[in-house]
Scaffold this active site. Structure first.
Site, PDB file in Angstrom:
ATOM      1  N   HIS A 229       0.857  -1.203   0.000  1.00  0.00           N
ATOM      2  CA  HIS A 229       0.000   0.000   0.000  1.00  0.00           C
ATOM      3  C   HIS A 229       0.889   1.248   0.000  1.00  0.00           C
ATOM      4  CE1 HIS A 229      -3.342   2.578   0.634  1.00  0.00           C
ATOM      5  NE2 HIS A 229      -3.663   2.317   1.882  1.00  0.00           N
ATOM      6  N   HIS A 268      -2.482  -2.469  -9.521  1.00  0.00           N
ATOM      7  CA  HIS A 268      -3.421  -1.792  -8.622  1.00  0.00           C
ATOM      8  C   HIS A 268      -4.664  -2.670  -8.454  1.00  0.00           C
ATOM      9  CE1 HIS A 268      -5.894   1.392  -6.859  1.00  0.00           C
ATOM     10  NE2 HIS A 268      -4.747   1.991  -6.599  1.00  0.00           N
ATOM     11  N   ASP A 326       2.785   5.347  -7.047  1.00  0.00           N
ATOM     12  CA  ASP A 326       4.037   5.210  -6.289  1.00  0.00           C
ATOM     13  C   ASP A 326       5.264   4.997  -7.158  1.00  0.00           C
ATOM     14  OD1 ASP A 326       1.885   3.564  -4.155  1.00  0.00           O
ATOM     15  OD2 ASP A 326       2.993   5.361  -3.586  1.00  0.00           O
TER      16      ASP A 326
HETATM   17  C1  SDX Z   1      -1.511   2.083  -3.420  1.00  0.00           C
HETATM   18  O1  SDX Z   1      -6.237   0.838  -3.137  1.00  0.00           O
HETATM   19  C2  SDX Z   1      -5.741   1.991  -3.386  1.00  0.00           C
HETATM   20  O2  SDX Z   1      -6.384   2.863  -3.864  1.00  0.00           O
HETATM   21  C3  SDX Z   1      -4.289   2.131  -2.991  1.00  0.00           C
HETATM   22  C4  SDX Z   1      -3.606   3.423  -3.457  1.00  0.00           C
HETATM   23  C5  SDX Z   1      -4.158   4.615  -2.728  1.00  0.00           C
HETATM   24  O3  SDX Z   1      -4.055   5.730  -3.271  1.00  0.00           O
HETATM   25  O4  SDX Z   1      -4.620   4.454  -1.580  1.00  0.00           O
HETATM   26  O5  SDX Z   1      -3.773   3.599  -4.838  1.00  0.00           O
HETATM   27  C6  SDX Z   1      -2.131   3.398  -3.140  1.00  0.00           C
HETATM   28  O6  SDX Z   1      -1.459   1.272  -2.539  1.00  0.00           O
HETATM   29  C7  SDX Z   1      -1.041   1.785  -4.820  1.00  0.00           C
HETATM   30  C8  SDX Z   1      -0.451   0.332  -4.945  1.00  0.00           C
HETATM   31  C9  SDX Z   1       0.973   0.396  -4.390  1.00  0.00           C
HETATM   32  N1  SDX Z   1       1.526  -0.982  -4.294  1.00  0.00           N
HETATM   33  C10 SDX Z   1       2.508  -1.373  -5.136  1.00  0.00           C
HETATM   34  O7  SDX Z   1       2.924  -0.714  -6.081  1.00  0.00           O
HETATM   35  C11 SDX Z   1       3.082  -2.738  -4.771  1.00  0.00           C
HETATM   36  C12 SDX Z   1       3.200  -3.571  -6.039  1.00  0.00           C
HETATM   37  N2  SDX Z   1       1.828  -3.857  -6.485  1.00  0.00           N
HETATM   38  C13 SDX Z   1       1.299  -5.150  -6.123  1.00  0.00           C
HETATM   39  O8  SDX Z   1       1.595  -5.530  -4.812  1.00  0.00           O
HETATM   40  C14 SDX Z   1      -0.152  -5.277  -6.547  1.00  0.00           C
HETATM   41  O9  SDX Z   1      -0.267  -4.752  -7.795  1.00  0.00           O
HETATM   42  C15 SDX Z   1      -1.259  -4.723  -5.704  1.00  0.00           C
HETATM   43  C16 SDX Z   1      -1.176  -5.145  -4.281  1.00  0.00           C
HETATM   44  C17 SDX Z   1      -1.268  -3.234  -5.752  1.00  0.00           C
HETATM   45  C18 SDX Z   1      -2.528  -5.282  -6.288  1.00  0.00           C
HETATM   46  O10 SDX Z   1      -2.412  -6.688  -6.137  1.00  0.00           O
HETATM   47  P1  SDX Z   1      -3.482  -7.642  -6.800  1.00  0.00           P
HETATM   48  O11 SDX Z   1      -4.847  -7.159  -6.525  1.00  0.00           O
HETATM   49  O12 SDX Z   1      -3.141  -9.058  -6.449  1.00  0.00           O
HETATM   50  O13 SDX Z   1      -3.234  -7.447  -8.347  1.00  0.00           O
HETATM   51  P2  SDX Z   1      -4.018  -8.198  -9.450  1.00  0.00           P
HETATM   52  O14 SDX Z   1      -5.166  -8.995  -8.907  1.00  0.00           O
HETATM   53  O15 SDX Z   1      -4.320  -7.155 -10.469  1.00  0.00           O
HETATM   54  O16 SDX Z   1      -2.920  -9.250  -9.992  1.00  0.00           O
HETATM   55  C19 SDX Z   1      -3.138  -9.847 -11.245  1.00  0.00           C
HETATM   56  C20 SDX Z   1      -1.849 -10.583 -11.592  1.00  0.00           C
HETATM   57  C21 SDX Z   1      -1.404 -11.595 -10.554  1.00  0.00           C
HETATM   58  O17 SDX Z   1      -0.623 -12.559 -11.263  1.00  0.00           O
HETATM   59  P3  SDX Z   1      -1.302 -13.978 -11.693  1.00  0.00           P
HETATM   60  O18 SDX Z   1      -1.665 -14.667 -10.381  1.00  0.00           O
HETATM   61  O19 SDX Z   1      -2.514 -13.618 -12.526  1.00  0.00           O
HETATM   62  O20 SDX Z   1      -0.233 -14.686 -12.470  1.00  0.00           O
HETATM   63  O21 SDX Z   1      -0.787  -9.628 -11.686  1.00  0.00           O
HETATM   64  C22 SDX Z   1       0.205  -9.965 -10.739  1.00  0.00           C
HETATM   65  C23 SDX Z   1      -0.465 -10.804  -9.681  1.00  0.00           C
HETATM   66  O22 SDX Z   1       0.487 -11.627  -9.013  1.00  0.00           O
HETATM   67  N3  SDX Z   1       0.714  -8.714 -10.192  1.00  0.00           N
HETATM   68  C24 SDX Z   1       1.973  -8.315 -10.311  1.00  0.00           C
HETATM   69  C25 SDX Z   1       2.008  -7.061  -9.722  1.00  0.00           C
HETATM   70  N4  SDX Z   1       0.795  -6.735  -9.258  1.00  0.00           N
HETATM   71  C26 SDX Z   1      -0.012  -7.777  -9.570  1.00  0.00           C
HETATM   72  N5  SDX Z   1       3.048  -8.916 -10.844  1.00  0.00           N
HETATM   73  C27 SDX Z   1       4.208  -8.216 -10.790  1.00  0.00           C
HETATM   74  N6  SDX Z   1       4.318  -6.971 -10.236  1.00  0.00           N
HETATM   75  C28 SDX Z   1       3.258  -6.380  -9.684  1.00  0.00           C
HETATM   76  N7  SDX Z   1       3.367  -5.163  -9.136  1.00  0.00           N
END
Ligand code: SDX
Length: 391
Positions: A229, A268, A326
């Site tokens: 986050h 996201h 971010d």
């Molecule tokens: C913020 O919610 C908000 O509004 C938050 C925020 C705010 O203003 O409050 O916007 C701020 O928290 C932004 C996010 C910051 N976090 C990061 O940048 C950390 C890296 N991102 C990941 O941890 C991830 O993208 C999440 C946690 C943000 C979202 O995770 P999800 O919901 O699991 O993502 P998804 O369901 O879209 O994933 C789909 C696929 C998965 O792979 P498969 O199982 O399909 O093979 O994409 C993969 C995920 O593993 N994936 C990533 C990835 N994010 C998702 N793979 C590589 N790198 C990534 N960053």
């Protein structure tokens, strides 16, 4: 019809909510604060004006804006007893640990005179938090680096004051750099609110029990700290430093595709298109680095190469993974002179108005009940106790 889409009332069970504050369309990559597009606010507004908009629902006129600025400015000092709270922390404590502790401690100063059901009490609490969180954050930084606390100066704007408290010393006059002030102002605006993200949902859940707003905001700070986050800006910059050189981008991306680690600052829960804040942040990054004659900043070049590589790779395209707010913010914060351990603190300072506005909206809703998410039970079925001798 709710806004541009119909909604299924069944969807709005006790575990979700309705709000009039922030609208996100994750597929189209849209973000509106009270109906105003984030790009216009980041370009034309200032942070205190956006705070007024989020809290009260409308952009202020001149008189309202001046009065709001005057009220917030007059609340920026903290109780002298609160300053002693810092001495209980080790100097090398993470500033987010200090923020959770000290913001929560504000309850001890204002809790007993506070009726959250009284709109005036809620407004005073909102003003106190909006005014004091930057002071507490700057004090956390000064404590961490062993420098004396700098008291706020009423002559400065909200963002100038924060930068003064962060970077000034008693030894010499501090003159804020207008380009860096504007960049931090834009970062604050972009991070101010974002619908029901993890930390805001935490604040709402805590507030739904009737807990005081200072404790609720402290719970939001705790939730924001996680690297998935608000901790992502610190993690994204560390990732860029770890990659080190554009020549290593392809290898690093392969590691992501092999699921060894995630690309920090990418992906996201809601945006399945470009996070509109990331585009503004990239432009801000370029403007700040240009102002500082750092256009060839290695990490910025690296970030742009990483973005280009990922956006042209089917692994990311299929998963709808785009840069989020971010991805570039860390590069801007570092250029402004803010250390990585303060990046999430900056996010918390900016997000305080979002948390407070959402808390105020929820507590002010007479229909609101205590939050009580349910679960899908997957544990053991009923069974009888087994005496120790028979285990
Ligand atoms: C913020 O919610 C908000 O509004 C938050 C925020 C705010 O203003 O409050 O916007 C701020 O928290 C932004 C996010 C910051 N976090 C990061 O940048 C950390 C890296 N991102 C990941 O941890 C991830 O993208 C999440 C946690 C943000 C979202 O995770 P999800 O919901 O699991 O993502 P998804 O369901 O879209 O994933 C789909 C696929 C998965 O792979 P498969 O199982 O399909 O093979 O994409 C993969 C995920 O593993 N994936 C990533 C990835 N994010 C998702 N793979 C590589 N790198 C990534 N960053």
């Amino acid at each position: 019809k709710l806004g541009v889409f119909t909604y299924d009332p069944a969807f709005f069970s006790t575990s979700s909510c309705t709000s009039q504050i922030t609208f996100i369309d994750g597929d189209a990559g849209l973000l509106y604060y009270r109906g105003y597009p984030i790009e216009q606010l980041a370009d034309k507004s200032d942070f205190l004006e956006v705070c007024y908009l989020l809290l009260k629902g409308e952009l202020p006129n001149k008189a309202q804006k001046d009065e709001f600025k005057s009220v917030i400015t007059r609340h920026t000092m903290v109780h002298d007893q609160l300053a002693r709270f810092y001495n209980g922390f080790r100097r090398d404590a993470h500033p987010m640990a200090v923020m959770v502790g000290v913001v929560g401690a504000l309850s001890a100063f204002y809790h007993d005179s506070l009726d959250v059901n009284n709109p005036q009490n809620r407004e005073i609490s909102a003003h106190r938090l909006l005014a004091k969180v930057p002071t507490i954050a700057a004090m956390a930084y000064k404590y961490n680096i062993g420098e004396t606390f700098m008291h706020p100066r009423n002559k400065f704007s909200y963002v100038e004051n924060f930068m003064y408290m962060m970077f000034a010393t008693p030894a010499e006059e501090y003159v804020p750099n207008p380009v860096l002030v504007r960049a931090l102002e834009r970062i604050f605006i972009l991070h101010a609110d974002h619908e029901q993200n993890a930390s805001t949902s935490t604040v709402r859940l805590a507030g739904s029990s009737g807990a005081n707003p200072f404790a609720c905001i402290a719970s939001g700070i705790a939730a924001l700290w996680g690297p998935a986050h608000g901790g992502a800006n610190e993690a994204a910059l560390k990732m860029l430093e770890e990659i080190g050189d554009v020549s290593r981008v392809a290898d690093y991306v392969q590691g992501v595709k092999d699921k060894k680690y995630k690309l920090m600052g990418f992906g996201h829960r809601v945006y399945k298109n470009m996070d509109p804040r990331a585009s503004v942040m990239r432009q801000t990054c370029y403007e700040v680095l240009k102002e500082l004659n750092l256009e060839n900043d290695k990490l910025f070049q690296l970030a742009m190469e990483l973005e280009k590589t990922a956006l042209n790779d089917s692994y990311f395209i299929e998963r709808k993974l785009y840069p989020n707010v971010d991805f570039y913010s860390g590069i801007v914060l570092r250029a402004i002179g803010i250390p990585t351990n303060m990046f999430t603190v900056i996010f918390a300072v900016a997000r305080t108005i979002g948390w407070v506005s959402q808390w105020n909206e929820m507590v002010g809703d007479a229909e609101q009940k205590i939050g009580r998410p349910r679960q899908l039970y997957r544990g053991a079925t009923r069974r009888d106790f087994v005496p120790l001798a028979k285990r």
